[in-house]
Scaffold this motif. Structure first.
Motif, PDB file in Angstrom:
ATOM      1  N   ALA A   1       0.832  -1.210   0.000  1.00 57.72           N
ATOM      2  CA  ALA A   1       0.000   0.000   0.000  1.00 57.72           C
ATOM      3  C   ALA A   1       0.864   1.257   0.000  1.00 57.72           C
ATOM      4  O   ALA A   1       0.550   2.231  -0.702  1.00 57.72           O
ATOM      5  CB  ALA A   1      -0.934  -0.007   1.210  1.00 57.72           C
ATOM      6  N   LEU A   2       1.950   1.251   0.763  1.00 58.79           N
ATOM      7  CA  LEU A   2       2.842   2.406   0.795  1.00 58.79           C
ATOM      8  C   LEU A   2       3.494   2.636  -0.559  1.00 58.79           C
ATOM      9  O   LEU A   2       3.551   3.762  -1.051  1.00 58.79           O
ATOM     10  CB  LEU A   2       3.919   2.226   1.870  1.00 58.79           C
ATOM     11  N   VAL A   3       3.976   1.564  -1.171  1.00 62.20           N
ATOM     12  CA  VAL A   3       4.620   1.682  -2.486  1.00 62.20           C
ATOM     13  C   VAL A   3       3.629   2.214  -3.517  1.00 62.20           C
ATOM     14  O   VAL A   3       3.959   3.108  -4.309  1.00 62.20           O
ATOM     15  CB  VAL A   3       5.217   0.329  -2.941  1.00 62.20           C
ATOM     16  N   GLU A   4       2.410   1.684  -3.491  1.00 63.87           N
ATOM     17  CA  GLU A   4       1.395   2.148  -4.451  1.00 63.87           C
ATOM     18  C   GLU A   4       1.072   3.625  -4.243  1.00 63.87           C
ATOM     19  O   GLU A   4       0.959   4.388  -5.201  1.00 63.87           O
ATOM     20  CB  GLU A   4       0.135   1.293  -4.337  1.00 63.87           C
ATOM     21  N   ARG A   5       0.932   4.049  -2.997  1.00 64.51           N
ATOM     22  CA  ARG A   5       0.628   5.461  -2.701  1.00 64.51           C
ATOM     23  C   ARG A   5       1.790   6.371  -3.105  1.00 64.51           C
ATOM     24  O   ARG A   5       1.580   7.445  -3.664  1.00 64.51           O
ATOM     25  CB  ARG A   5       0.308   5.612  -1.206  1.00 64.51           C
ATOM     26  N   ILE A   6       3.005   5.943  -2.839  1.00 66.08           N
ATOM     27  CA  ILE A   6       4.181   6.716  -3.238  1.00 66.08           C
ATOM     28  C   ILE A   6       4.234   6.858  -4.759  1.00 66.08           C
ATOM     29  O   ILE A   6       4.546   7.941  -5.277  1.00 66.08           O
ATOM     30  CB  ILE A   6       5.477   6.078  -2.687  1.00 66.08           C
TER      31      ILE A   6
END
Length: 80
Positions: free
Chosen positions: A63-68
């Protein structure tokens, strides 16, 4: 536009730090998992892979990678 860029840049920096922390935690767990996976096959290996996926999910890495990535695209678009 500058305000949006400043906000997005700050948010990306914050998320990058969260991702770094999550990856540090994951690295500690992965060392143990790698040891436990050696010589395993079939259902035992599947269970360990499922445990690894649960840990990744709990830490929110994907989720963090996708948001970044979304924020990075928005920053690039604003910079033109």
């Amino acid at each position: 536009m500058t305000e949006d860029l400043a906000f997005l840049t700050a948010e990306k920096k914050r998320l990058d730090q969260l991702l770094d922390n999550a990856m540090d935690q994951y690295a500690l767990v992965e060392e143990d998992l790698n040891v436990r996976m050696k010589g395993k096959s079939g259902a035992e290996l599947d269970a360990l892979m499922a445990e690894r996926a649960r840990i990744e999910d709990t830490l929110g890495i994907v989720a963090l990678v996708e948001r970044i990535d979304v924020i990075r695209e928005k920053i690039e678009a604003l910079r033109g």
